[in-house]
Design an enzyme around this catalytic site. Sequence first.
Site, mmCIF file in Angstrom:
data_model
loop_
_atom_site.group_PDB
_atom_site.id
_atom_site.type_symbol
_atom_site.label_atom_id
_atom_site.label_comp_id
_atom_site.label_asym_id
_atom_site.label_seq_id
_atom_site.Cartn_x
_atom_site.Cartn_y
_atom_site.Cartn_z
ATOM 1 N N GLU A 58 0.341 -1.513 0.182
ATOM 2 C CA GLU A 58 0.262 -0.009 0.175
ATOM 3 C C GLU A 58 1.269 1.146 -0.059
ATOM 4 O OE1 GLU A 58 -3.292 -0.957 -0.753
ATOM 5 O OE2 GLU A 58 -4.024 -2.187 -0.005
ATOM 6 N N HIS A 117 -12.950 -3.656 4.070
ATOM 7 C CA HIS A 117 -11.479 -3.812 4.534
ATOM 8 C C HIS A 117 -10.679 -3.164 5.685
ATOM 9 C CE1 HIS A 117 -7.947 -3.757 1.986
ATOM 10 N NE2 HIS A 117 -7.184 -3.497 3.482
HETATM 11 P P1 13P Z 1 1.613 -6.034 3.475
HETATM 12 O O1 13P Z 1 1.323 -6.418 4.117
HETATM 13 O O2 13P Z 1 1.570 -5.165 2.082
HETATM 14 O O3 13P Z 1 1.321 -4.576 3.962
HETATM 15 O O4 13P Z 1 -0.018 -5.324 3.020
HETATM 16 C C1 13P Z 1 -1.807 -5.499 4.816
HETATM 17 C C2 13P Z 1 -2.878 -4.899 4.268
HETATM 18 O O5 13P Z 1 -3.300 -4.689 4.810
HETATM 19 C C3 13P Z 1 -3.142 -4.421 2.813
HETATM 20 O O6 13P Z 1 -4.407 -3.465 2.585
HETATM 21 ZN ZN ZN Z 2 -5.163 -3.308 4.198
#
Ligand code: 13P
Ligand code: ZN
Length: 260
Positions: free
Chosen positions: A106, A200
Amino acid sequence: MVEMIRTATNMYNHGWDERNGGNISMLLDEAEVREYLDMQSICTLETGFAAPELDGRFFLVTGTGKYFMNVQYDPAKNLGIVRLIEDGTKAELLWGYTDGGRFTSEFSAHMMSHVARLVVDPLNRVVMHCHPGNLLAMTYVHDLDERAFTRTLWQMCTECIVVFPDGVNVLPWMLCGTNEIGEATAKKMETARLVVWAQHGIYGAGRDLDETFGLIETAEKAAEIYLKIAHLPLVNTITDEQMHLLEQRFGVKAREGYLQ
Ligand code: 13P
Ligand code: ZN
């Protein structure tokens, strides 16, 4: 660094960051970085976007796929310090990601949000993303209209309007880890420090880790109250008149048009 470890651990303990869920980025002072690092570039990573406003800036960032619960045991593997170069299209790794990892998937949402918040508040340093259960649950049963969503949260705890008078912006479900969601999040960050990603999680921005954590914590608490009462007949609430009293008492101004 200690604060970063403490915050990631605390977030994990709050149940906001299951598995590798969530990510944090913190803008660092160049002098601070120079004090601790020899500034040798370990490798250069492509960011996949441009952020000329952040060229030359340093960030401490959680690694992709890394578990928040493990940050405290191996910070150098789970965190990294990068310097954005070439208009933010590349990032030099100066420390961390010792197993050959890279920054969060992200990263675009984080960097673009930093750009957006620094315009509003030059002292903004932190962008934080996590998956708090009550806020997430609320996005399944509540209208996603930003004014309606914000007003419900404000009505759940007296201090909400004091902590986030700018309210909560909301994005509909979008594919995560893309520049599109990064750009959309940053756009929402222009008018509020909290941006909910429906189904999310949430993004928060603030001047330091405690403030940003506290912002999300307050919204999450309000969402918890909402879920406790949503199925019951509502007998009392915090009225708009009372919210105006809170504005006066605490010297805050609610988002324009959000109160009657
Ligand atoms: P990352 O492990 O790449 O930080 O992703 C976790 C997440 O919450 C994706 O929205
Ligand atoms: Zn996330």
